[in-house]
Design a protein around this motif. Structure first.
Motif, PDB file in Angstrom:
ATOM      1  N   ASP A  22     -12.390   2.716  -5.684  1.00  0.00           N
ATOM      2  CA  ASP A  22     -12.954   3.630  -6.680  1.00  0.00           C
ATOM      3  C   ASP A  22     -12.723   3.129  -8.103  1.00  0.00           C
ATOM      4  O   ASP A  22     -13.552   3.328  -8.990  1.00  0.00           O
ATOM      5  CB  ASP A  22     -12.333   5.029  -6.543  1.00  0.00           C
ATOM      6  CG  ASP A  22     -12.752   5.727  -5.258  1.00  0.00           C
ATOM      7  OD1 ASP A  22     -13.773   5.339  -4.660  1.00  0.00           O
ATOM      8  OD2 ASP A  22     -12.028   6.658  -4.852  1.00  0.00           O
ATOM      9  N   GLU A  65       0.843  -1.192   0.000  1.00  0.00           N
ATOM     10  CA  GLU A  65       0.000   0.000   0.000  1.00  0.00           C
ATOM     11  C   GLU A  65       0.869   1.230   0.000  1.00  0.00           C
ATOM     12  O   GLU A  65       1.878   1.290   0.689  1.00  0.00           O
ATOM     13  CB  GLU A  65      -0.895   0.003   1.243  1.00  0.00           C
ATOM     14  CG  GLU A  65      -1.778   1.210   1.351  1.00  0.00           C
ATOM     15  CD  GLU A  65      -2.768   1.126   2.502  1.00  0.00           C
ATOM     16  OE1 GLU A  65      -3.366   2.167   2.826  1.00  0.00           O
ATOM     17  OE2 GLU A  65      -2.943   0.044   3.069  1.00  0.00           O
ATOM     18  N   LEU A 115      -7.972   3.578  -4.100  1.00  0.00           N
ATOM     19  CA  LEU A 115      -8.839   3.941  -2.986  1.00  0.00           C
ATOM     20  C   LEU A 115      -8.960   5.463  -2.956  1.00  0.00           C
ATOM     21  O   LEU A 115      -8.253   6.158  -3.687  1.00  0.00           O
ATOM     22  CB  LEU A 115      -8.257   3.395  -1.677  1.00  0.00           C
ATOM     23  CG  LEU A 115      -7.939   1.888  -1.668  1.00  0.00           C
ATOM     24  CD1 LEU A 115      -7.406   1.470  -0.300  1.00  0.00           C
ATOM     25  CD2 LEU A 115      -9.129   1.048  -2.060  1.00  0.00           C
ATOM     26  N   ILE A 171      -6.660  -4.332   1.415  1.00  0.00           N
ATOM     27  CA  ILE A 171      -7.734  -3.361   1.141  1.00  0.00           C
ATOM     28  C   ILE A 171      -8.613  -3.200   2.380  1.00  0.00           C
ATOM     29  O   ILE A 171      -9.041  -2.098   2.709  1.00  0.00           O
ATOM     30  CB  ILE A 171      -8.566  -3.792  -0.089  1.00  0.00           C
ATOM     31  CG1 ILE A 171      -7.692  -3.718  -1.342  1.00  0.00           C
ATOM     32  CG2 ILE A 171      -9.820  -2.926  -0.240  1.00  0.00           C
ATOM     33  CD1 ILE A 171      -8.298  -4.372  -2.569  1.00  0.00           C
ATOM     34  N   ASN A 172      -8.887  -4.312   3.059  1.00  0.00           N
ATOM     35  CA  ASN A 172      -9.575  -4.298   4.357  1.00  0.00           C
ATOM     36  C   ASN A 172     -10.913  -3.565   4.329  1.00  0.00           C
ATOM     37  O   ASN A 172     -11.143  -2.636   5.099  1.00  0.00           O
ATOM     38  CB  ASN A 172      -8.647  -3.699   5.419  1.00  0.00           C
ATOM     39  CG  ASN A 172      -9.163  -3.925   6.818  1.00  0.00           C
ATOM     40  OD1 ASN A 172      -9.915  -4.872   7.060  1.00  0.00           O
ATOM     41  ND2 ASN A 172      -8.772  -3.062   7.734  1.00  0.00           N
ATOM     42  N   ASP A 173     -11.796  -3.959   3.440  1.00  0.00           N
ATOM     43  CA  ASP A 173     -13.161  -3.421   3.347  1.00  0.00           C
ATOM     44  C   ASP A 173     -13.243  -1.935   2.988  1.00  0.00           C
ATOM     45  O   ASP A 173     -14.290  -1.322   3.137  1.00  0.00           O
ATOM     46  CB  ASP A 173     -13.959  -3.681   4.630  1.00  0.00           C
ATOM     47  CG  ASP A 173     -14.250  -5.149   4.835  1.00  0.00           C
ATOM     48  OD1 ASP A 173     -14.424  -5.866   3.829  1.00  0.00           O
ATOM     49  OD2 ASP A 173     -14.308  -5.598   5.998  1.00  0.00           O
ATOM     50  N   ARG A 174     -12.141  -1.328   2.551  1.00  0.00           N
ATOM     51  CA  ARG A 174     -12.199   0.064   2.103  1.00  0.00           C
ATOM     52  C   ARG A 174     -12.769   0.121   0.691  1.00  0.00           C
ATOM     53  O   ARG A 174     -12.676  -0.828  -0.077  1.00  0.00           O
ATOM     54  CB  ARG A 174     -10.810   0.707   2.147  1.00  0.00           C
ATOM     55  CG  ARG A 174     -10.304   0.873   3.581  1.00  0.00           C
ATOM     56  CD  ARG A 174      -8.925   1.476   3.631  1.00  0.00           C
ATOM     57  NE  ARG A 174      -7.930   0.452   3.280  1.00  0.00           N
ATOM     58  CZ  ARG A 174      -6.636   0.698   3.161  1.00  0.00           C
ATOM     59  NH1 ARG A 174      -6.168   1.922   3.325  1.00  0.00           N
ATOM     60  NH2 ARG A 174      -5.806  -0.279   2.853  1.00  0.00           N
ATOM     61  N   GLN A 175     -13.347   1.249   0.356  1.00  0.00           N
ATOM     62  CA  GLN A 175     -13.984   1.453  -0.948  1.00  0.00           C
ATOM     63  C   GLN A 175     -12.952   1.485  -2.066  1.00  0.00           C
ATOM     64  O   GLN A 175     -11.975   2.221  -2.005  1.00  0.00           O
ATOM     65  CB  GLN A 175     -14.760   2.763  -0.933  1.00  0.00           C
ATOM     66  CG  GLN A 175     -15.333   3.151  -2.277  1.00  0.00           C
ATOM     67  CD  GLN A 175     -15.896   4.554  -2.276  1.00  0.00           C
ATOM     68  OE1 GLN A 175     -16.296   5.053  -1.240  1.00  0.00           O
ATOM     69  NE2 GLN A 175     -15.901   5.194  -3.431  1.00  0.00           N
ATOM     70  N   GLN A 232      -8.153  11.561  -5.787  1.00  0.00           N
ATOM     71  CA  GLN A 232      -9.418  10.827  -5.690  1.00  0.00           C
ATOM     72  C   GLN A 232     -10.206  10.956  -6.993  1.00  0.00           C
ATOM     73  O   GLN A 232     -10.344  12.037  -7.555  1.00  0.00           O
ATOM     74  CB  GLN A 232     -10.260  11.347  -4.536  1.00  0.00           C
ATOM     75  CG  GLN A 232     -11.523  10.544  -4.333  1.00  0.00           C
ATOM     76  CD  GLN A 232     -12.261  10.940  -3.065  1.00  0.00           C
ATOM     77  OE1 GLN A 232     -11.912  11.895  -2.393  1.00  0.00           O
ATOM     78  NE2 GLN A 232     -13.290  10.187  -2.747  1.00  0.00           N
ATOM     79  N   ASN A 286      -7.759   7.710  -1.136  1.00  0.00           N
ATOM     80  CA  ASN A 286      -6.572   8.506  -0.818  1.00  0.00           C
ATOM     81  C   ASN A 286      -5.246   7.760  -0.965  1.00  0.00           C
ATOM     82  O   ASN A 286      -4.215   8.254  -0.531  1.00  0.00           O
ATOM     83  CB  ASN A 286      -6.682   9.068   0.596  1.00  0.00           C
ATOM     84  CG  ASN A 286      -6.795   7.960   1.635  1.00  0.00           C
ATOM     85  OD1 ASN A 286      -6.890   6.791   1.295  1.00  0.00           O
ATOM     86  ND2 ASN A 286      -6.788   8.339   2.889  1.00  0.00           N
ATOM     87  N   THR A 287      -5.262   6.577  -1.572  1.00  0.00           N
ATOM     88  CA  THR A 287      -4.031   5.806  -1.725  1.00  0.00           C
ATOM     89  C   THR A 287      -4.215   4.693  -2.747  1.00  0.00           C
ATOM     90  O   THR A 287      -5.303   4.532  -3.312  1.00  0.00           O
ATOM     91  CB  THR A 287      -3.554   5.220  -0.372  1.00  0.00           C
ATOM     92  OG1 THR A 287      -2.213   4.750  -0.505  1.00  0.00           O
ATOM     93  CG2 THR A 287      -4.472   4.116   0.125  1.00  0.00           C
TER      94      THR A 287
END
Length: 178
Positions: free
Chosen positions: A76, A17, A36, A70-74, A125, A38-39
């Protein structure tokens, strides 16, 4: 010569990451990068052809590492770049729950270069990251020392630095899966 400090080096079967992500030694591999808000989170998939409905063993393990990172992050957008004839971008996108319309792929095998480094940089983003490549022989990279507490720690990307020659961009070469 471009110099990258604090790059995340993502070697075979690892996930990392940050930005930029550096994927060294692509000869039959594919990099999958989740954009994501922001990253970036990416994984380096080795040649392990997807068999039928289920991913092959190494693909599944690398996919599991990517999902955990990723751990359940959105997500994009998903960017898949590499020797995609050895992988299945649509199945990778489906496994990550990303709609084909939000997934871009490029088969870098078209470049007819035996071994490449791919560098992916977060722009912002909602914006596709910058994707560049260079012949591996023209890239020097160093991993910074890090503490290894478990076998899984070996399968995480490593911070480091890199020096390259002039990079070649792939922004306009991607095709949507949708």
């Amino acid at each position: 010569m471009p110099q990258f400090n604090n790059v995340m080096i993502v070697t075979e079967e690892t996930a990392g990451e940050g930005s930029p992500l550096l994927f060294p030694k692509f000869s039959s591999c594919t990099g999958v990068v989740a954009v994501l808000p922001n990253t970036l989170v990416g994984a380096h998939f080795t040649m392990d052809i997807w068999a039928g409905d289920q991913p092959a063993k190494h693909t599944q393990k690398t996919l599991d590492r990517l999902v955990a990172k990723i751990n359940d992050r959105q997500i994009d957008r998903l960017v898949i770049v590499g020797f995609n004839q050895n992988h299945n971008p649509r199945k990778l996108a489906n496994a990550l729950g990303v709609a084909p319309a939000a997934c871009d792929a490029y088969d870098i095998g078209r470049k007819n270069i035996a071994e490449l480094t791919v560098i992916v940089t977060f722009i912002g983003q909602g914006v596709r990251p910058q994707v560049e490549y260079k012949r591996q022989s023209k890239v020097n990279y160093n991993e910074y020392p890090r503490q290894i507490n478990s076998l899984e720690d070996l399968r995480q990307g490593a911070p480091g630095d890199a020096t390259t020659g002039k990079l070649h961009g792939l922004r306009k070469h991607f095709v949507a899966l949708g």
